[in-house]
Design a protein around this motif. Structure first.
Motif, mmCIF file in Angstrom:
data_model
loop_
_atom_site.group_PDB
_atom_site.id
_atom_site.type_symbol
_atom_site.label_atom_id
_atom_site.label_comp_id
_atom_site.label_asym_id
_atom_site.label_seq_id
_atom_site.Cartn_x
_atom_site.Cartn_y
_atom_site.Cartn_z
ATOM 1 N N VAL A 268 29.330 65.945 32.983
ATOM 2 C CA VAL A 268 28.972 65.014 33.523
ATOM 3 C C VAL A 268 28.620 64.019 33.432
ATOM 4 O O VAL A 268 28.970 62.834 34.201
ATOM 5 N N ALA A 269 30.074 63.790 32.691
ATOM 6 C CA ALA A 269 30.957 62.266 32.461
ATOM 7 C C ALA A 269 31.850 62.396 34.074
ATOM 8 O O ALA A 269 32.128 61.017 34.594
ATOM 9 N N ASP A 270 31.963 62.611 34.471
ATOM 10 C CA ASP A 270 32.962 63.037 35.564
ATOM 11 C C ASP A 270 32.026 62.359 36.948
ATOM 12 O O ASP A 270 32.370 61.938 38.485
ATOM 13 N N LEU A 271 30.529 62.668 36.427
ATOM 14 C CA LEU A 271 29.807 62.805 38.225
ATOM 15 C C LEU A 271 28.826 61.416 37.369
ATOM 16 O O LEU A 271 28.812 61.031 36.710
ATOM 17 N N GLY A 272 28.343 60.951 38.696
ATOM 18 C CA GLY A 272 28.063 59.455 38.907
ATOM 19 C C GLY A 272 26.231 59.535 38.349
ATOM 20 O O GLY A 272 25.773 61.099 38.201
ATOM 21 N N PRO A 273 25.449 58.774 37.787
ATOM 22 C CA PRO A 273 23.945 58.322 36.835
ATOM 23 C C PRO A 273 23.631 59.378 37.976
ATOM 24 O O PRO A 273 23.528 58.850 39.571
ATOM 25 N N GLY A 274 22.384 60.007 38.573
ATOM 26 C CA GLY A 274 21.533 60.818 38.833
ATOM 27 C C GLY A 274 22.283 61.312 40.040
ATOM 28 O O GLY A 274 21.565 62.595 40.800
ATOM 29 N N ALA B 49 18.442 66.604 24.480
ATOM 30 C CA ALA B 49 18.193 65.509 23.626
ATOM 31 C C ALA B 49 19.056 64.308 23.219
ATOM 32 O O ALA B 49 18.794 63.501 22.850
ATOM 33 N N GLU B 50 20.376 64.626 23.781
ATOM 34 C CA GLU B 50 21.427 63.946 23.588
ATOM 35 C C GLU B 50 21.306 62.977 24.455
ATOM 36 O O GLU B 50 21.903 61.429 24.423
ATOM 37 N N GLY B 51 20.571 62.806 25.190
ATOM 38 C CA GLY B 51 19.962 61.878 26.710
ATOM 39 C C GLY B 51 21.136 61.534 27.761
ATOM 40 O O GLY B 51 21.214 61.220 28.394
ATOM 41 N N ALA B 52 21.721 62.808 28.013
ATOM 42 C CA ALA B 52 23.051 62.581 28.650
ATOM 43 C C ALA B 52 22.717 63.092 30.079
ATOM 44 O O ALA B 52 23.033 62.896 31.132
ATOM 45 N N VAL B 53 21.586 64.262 29.668
ATOM 46 C CA VAL B 53 20.579 64.927 31.395
ATOM 47 C C VAL B 53 19.562 64.219 31.401
ATOM 48 O O VAL B 53 19.062 65.035 29.968
ATOM 49 N N VAL B 54 18.603 64.534 32.397
ATOM 50 C CA VAL B 54 17.447 64.744 32.421
ATOM 51 C C VAL B 54 17.091 65.871 33.299
ATOM 52 O O VAL B 54 17.710 66.391 34.052
ATOM 53 N N THR B 55 16.337 66.491 32.870
ATOM 54 C CA THR B 55 15.937 67.795 33.621
ATOM 55 C C THR B 55 14.246 67.588 34.314
ATOM 56 O O THR B 55 13.145 66.935 33.843
ATOM 57 N N VAL C 272 23.222 53.471 29.694
ATOM 58 C CA VAL C 272 22.774 51.971 29.434
ATOM 59 C C VAL C 272 23.770 51.503 28.810
ATOM 60 O O VAL C 272 24.548 52.324 27.889
ATOM 61 N N ASP C 273 23.504 50.595 29.579
ATOM 62 C CA ASP C 273 24.911 49.250 29.059
ATOM 63 C C ASP C 273 24.413 48.765 27.724
ATOM 64 O O ASP C 273 23.413 48.026 27.877
ATOM 65 N N ARG C 274 24.989 49.451 26.601
ATOM 66 C CA ARG C 274 24.790 48.203 25.778
ATOM 67 C C ARG C 274 25.990 47.104 24.902
ATOM 68 O O ARG C 274 27.253 47.294 25.207
ATOM 69 N N PRO C 275 25.206 45.957 25.196
ATOM 70 C CA PRO C 275 25.889 45.091 25.283
ATOM 71 C C PRO C 275 26.916 45.054 23.649
ATOM 72 O O PRO C 275 26.632 45.080 22.796
ATOM 73 N N ASP C 276 27.869 44.553 23.395
ATOM 74 C CA ASP C 276 28.572 44.437 22.463
ATOM 75 C C ASP C 276 28.331 42.816 21.215
ATOM 76 O O ASP C 276 28.315 42.161 21.375
#
Length: 460
Positions: free
Chosen positions: A18-24, A53-59, A71-75
């Motif tokens: 998942v980390a190697d693939l882009g969103p979508g 459940a972790e929010g890493a993928v959607v089915t 999701v970009d979380r500001p510092d």
């Protein structure tokens, strides 16, 4: 390899994917994952569910599984210091937060904690019981406040004597029940008498309820009744917490001539006795004596037991047996605290305890505990002969080991941890100053007898 470890391995691999693939991006199909990673369809299903459940993928039904948008979380620098001011005056003992020390990493060996190694747990029977319970048409109905009648009847039969199902309150394991009992019986600031040493979880629950634990010394036959009467008189205490059978941590069983006398001493002081019978099912061979509650006719003894020790830490089912106004008070507290214990878990407990497999599990567990206890006692005698095991228990999970006078328990525990062996330092088992340096060693927490021998060699 177990299903759990196979699923965990696949989850780790899919996280990398998942980390190697882009969103979508679409993940390979279930069939492709099965072929690529050589796992079963159930493993793939569980792994995808974990990532979802972790929010890493959607089915998307009928379409496939996709990498979820990131999701970009500001510092943001958080300032939690205000909580220190707001919580001031509320006592907190960091020694209570001990769970992390019971989780070995890598090739570490656990001789700590109070539960069975997963290889000793009836995992298949638990799974089958839960599956049967889930198929009941009323599995998700609200449970009665006191618990399911069939489960209350099982615990009444276990206790024996004149106990009836109406005397039983089903609880969420033993620890939560202890907290409830302390709050129900003693007002904040009041004393509670305890054997010295005793179970640290009881000390933590008493202190969290605002009570003052008062030590009563023990000898090799259990709590000293000659001192108990004096302590009741000096403190005005109205509660004694004790473990008469396979005491934690010493493994001592209260002598027969002291059992009835203990009830009489407490009754004379108009005091309750909490009998924590956590190890009833953990005898190594010889039958355990009948619970104190079977000899009590006046409601002096409040009996507590649990299924977490002989079955699994996650089978959070226990029982309190009480009579008279104290039971009505406990029912009222249950309504305030949590209404009732989850019905599916109660139904699963009924299923588990009602099958022949439960008795077979207990028989094999007793043999395993006996062998492990003997193996650790022998290994300690060979590897660390200056460590003293004064009582070899015939029940329970622990050895209580006295260290040489020049040793400190915390220092020895730290040294063991550095060598990959987790042990419990004995200091926190005492309500007051410890009279010596001790370790508590759980011979059921290691993976095998071979691991016990390896741990003993590291102790040396």
């Amino acid at each position: 390899m177990s299903n759990g470890s196979t699923t965990d391995t696949l989850v780790t691999r899919l996280r990398t994917l998942v980390a190697d693939l882009g969103p979508g991006s679409k993940l390979p199909s279930s069939r492709e994952l099965i072929e690529r990673y050589r796992v079963g369809p159930g493993t793939v299903s569980r792994a995808i569910a974990t990532l979802t459940a972790e929010g890493a993928v959607v089915t998307r039904a009928g379409v496939g599984t996709f990498v979820a948008p990131r999701v970009d979380r500001p510092d943001v620098v958080s300032d939690m210091s205000w909580q220190e001011v707001s919580l001031a005056g509320r006592e907190y003992d960091p020694a209570n937060a001990v769970e992390a020390t019971h989780l070995p990493t890598g090739d570490g060996i656990a001789l700590s904690g109070g539960y069975l190694h997963e290889s000793l747990q009836p995992t298949r029977s638990l799974g089958a019981a839960l599956a049967r319970a889930a198929r009941r048409p009323d599995a998700w109905h609200r449970a009665p406040t006191a618990g399911l009648e069939p489960l209350r009847a099982v615990f009444a039969r276990m206790a024996g004597g004149a106990t009836t199902p109406q005397d039983v309150l089903i609880t969420g394991g033993g620890q939560g029940a202890l907290s409830m009992l302390f709050r129900a019986i003693v007002a904040p600031g009041g004393p509670v008498l305890m054997e010295s040493p005793t179970y640290p979880g009881a000390l933590a629950a008493a202190r969290a309820a605002g009570l003052r634990p008062i030590p009563v010394p023990m000898d090799d036959e259990g709590i000293r009744l000659d001192l108990l009467a004096d302590v009741f008189a000096m403190t005005g205490a109205r509660l004694l917490y004790c473990q008469p059978t396979f005491h934690n941590p010493t493994g001592v069983v209260l002598a027969p001539d002291r059992r009835r006398r203990l009830i009489e001493v407490a009754r004379s002081a108009n005091a309750f006795v909490i009998e924590d019978d956590f190890a009833r099912h953990l005898r190594h061979g010889l039958a355990a004596p009948a619970p104190l509650v079977t000899e009590d006719h006046d409601g002096t003894v409040v009996y507590l037991t649990s299924l977490t020790k002989p079955a699994s830490p996650s089978l959070r089912i226990g029982a309190v047996i009480a009579r008279g106004p104290v039971m009505r008070r406990l029912l009222g507290m249950r309504y305030v605290d949590d209404f009732f214990i989850a019905r599916p878990l109660q139904e699963a407990a009924v299923e588990l305890l009602s099958t022949p497999g439960w008795d077979r599990h207990l028989n094999s567990l007793r043999a395993e505990l006996r062998d492990r206890c003997a193996a650790l006692v022998g290994a300690l005698a060979r590897q660390v002969p200056d460590y003293t095991v004064s009582n070899v228990p015939y029940g329970g999970l622990h050895l209580w080991v006295r260290l040489p006078p020049d040793r400190q328990a915390a220092a020895v525990a730290d040294a063991c941890r550095a060598r990959g062996v987790l042990v419990d330092a004995g200091d926190r088992f005492f309500p007051a100053e410890p009279p010596g340096a001790y370790l508590r060693l759980n011979f059921a927490a290691a993976g095998s007898v071979a691991e016990l021998a390896k741990a003993a060699s590291k102790l040396s």
